[in-house]
Design a protein around this motif. Structure first.
Motif, short mmCIF file in Angstrom:
data_model
loop_
_atom_site.label_atom_id
_atom_site.label_comp_id
_atom_site.label_asym_id
_atom_site.label_seq_id
_atom_site.Cartn_x
_atom_site.Cartn_y
_atom_site.Cartn_z
N THR A 1 -60.63 83.17 -141.64
CA THR A 1 -61.18 83.26 -140.25
C THR A 1 -62.25 82.52 -140.22
N SER A 2 -62.17 81.16 -140.71
CA SER A 2 -63.21 80.18 -140.82
C SER A 2 -63.46 79.41 -139.46
N ASN A 3 -62.49 79.38 -138.61
CA ASN A 3 -62.57 78.77 -137.40
C ASN A 3 -61.71 79.60 -136.24
N ARG A 4 -60.84 80.10 -136.80
CA ARG A 4 -59.96 80.91 -135.81
C ARG A 4 -59.31 82.10 -136.90
N THR A 5 -58.62 82.98 -136.45
CA THR A 5 -57.97 83.86 -137.17
C THR A 5 -56.40 83.47 -137.46
N GLU A 6 -56.21 83.39 -138.68
CA GLU A 6 -54.99 82.84 -139.13
C GLU A 6 -54.34 83.42 -140.27
N ILE A 7 -53.13 83.62 -140.18
CA ILE A 7 -52.09 84.24 -141.18
C ILE A 7 -51.72 83.27 -142.01
N VAL A 8 -51.57 83.47 -143.14
CA VAL A 8 -51.21 82.38 -144.31
C VAL A 8 -50.04 83.06 -144.89
#
Length: 379
Positions: free
Chosen positions: A184-191
């Motif tokens: 969640t640093s810049n956008r919400t991302e699923i890894v």
């Protein structure tokens, strides 16, 4: 198309020979890479490179005959949704097995609660963030700093926010329970499987025409109250929404299945691309090495030819000097008679001969190949 639900081998064969693969991919909301891969797996021949350019310029083309396979030709290989788009993960054993595994996993809580219970740190941070934003907007204190650390990407109306927060809280917990992570640093991302997907929870809007006195139409976006989960930075772009019969909360299992299979597919493609790039690099290196060998070979040959030419000219000089000795003559250059002609000429022949290259103080700045003065930078 023999079946409204999808394409069989012959249908896909006819399609790929009717228009370019990239055009078909856009129409089916599918990616050309996977379309090509499916054709290869199903032994469906594709037009060769330059095929469509030849058609464009009315040139003669050849079409590969469809390879009939009685067993395979009965089966639908590409499933289509209600819009005629390819279902990225068509119904099959893999999808069904994964969905059953997820739905029967007692450690996964797929039911979105009516109230938040033990909210995730991302959920807490998101709730505090939206509360701070409302305070800032109400007070119009635009210099107010708001911490957006661990904030999830949720963009909905205030009335829909509590429900959206509960849904994202459940999704985050389920994703992490499956062994994947969020960023969640810049956008919400699923890894997932080293593959990253940008995820957003939004509210569907509808365009409403405004009544104005202007000569052009103006529209406003009005919230519908329907949640929509969007997966950006993926091809095709995927989204799940509330419908008249189903709410987003009931699609958690389908969402997980789609994302996991998509990540697996993308990971396999990434590996294939890496292998292909490695092969291309090895081929490039071999070609580069061969090019260097050819250049070196040519350079060595030119050097040999040059030495042979100089040696031949040096021998030519020596033969001429013998004639001078026999006739006891003296050379004259630019009206100047060279004393000790024979010895002088022999020294110059030895200076020019590539097998001797005797030093000569007066000619040390002269290039033996071109018989011109060397440039200053080579002095």
């Amino acid at each position: 198309m023999s079946d409204k639900k999808g394409l069989k081998r012959k249908d896909l064969y006819d399609l790929v020979w009717s228009k370019p693969l990239t055009t078909i991919a856009k129409e089916l909301n599918f990616d050309a890479y996977n379309l090509r891969k499916i054709c290869k797996q199903q032994n469906i021949p594709l037009p060769q490179s330059g095929h469509w350019q030849k058609i464009k310029h009315n040139k003669k083309i050849s079409k590969t005959i469809f390879p009939v396979d009685v067993e395979k030709d009965k089966t639908i290989i590409l499933f289509l949704d209600e819009n005629g788009h390819v279902a990225y993960n068509p119904p099959g054993k893999v999808k069904s097995k994964l969905k059953t595994e997820i739905e029967t996993n007692k450690e996964l809580s797929l039911k979105v609660p009516d109230k938040l219970s033990k909210p995730h740190k991302y959920t807490i941070a998101t709730k505090e963030y939206h509360k701070a934003v409302k305070i800032r907007n109400k007070s119009r204190n635009w210099s107010m700093k708001i911490d957006d650390t661990n904030v999830l990407s949720i963009s909905v109306s205030d009335s829909l926010f509590p429900r959206a927060l509960r849904f994202m809280d459940t999704l985050v917990k389920v994703i992490e329970k499956r062994g994947y992570s969020f960023n969640t640093s810049n956008r919400t991302e699923i890894v997932i499987h080293d593959q990253t997907y940008n995820i957003r929870l939004t509210e569907k809007n509808r365009r409403v025409k405004l009544e104005t006195n202007r000569s052009w139409d103006e529209f406003d976006l009005v919230p519908t109250g329907n949640l929509c989960l969007k997966l950006d930075r993926s091809y095709p772009i995927k989204e799940w929404s509330d419908t008249k019969t189903t709410v987003l909360e009931d699609k958690l299992a389908d969402i997980l299945v789609w994302i996991e299979l998509k990540a697996k597919e993308d990971k396999e493609r990434q590996i294939e691309n890496a292998i292909r790039r490695e092969k291309q690099e090895k081929t490039r290196q071999k070609e580069e090495e061969l090019r260097k060998q050819k250049e070196q070979e040519l350079s060595k040959f030119k050097e040999l030819l040059s030495m042979a030419t100089r040696w031949h000219k040096a021998e030519y000089l020596r033969n001429f000097i013998k004639e001078l000795e026999n006739n006891d003559l003296k050379l004259q250059f630019q009206n100047e008679v060279i004393e000790d002609t024979i010895q002088w000429a022999k020294e110059k022949a030895d200076w020019y001969d590539p097998l001797i290259e005797k030093e000569d103080t007066l000619l040390e700045d002269v290039d033996r190949e071109s018989l011109t003065m060397k440039s200053r930078r080579n002095w």
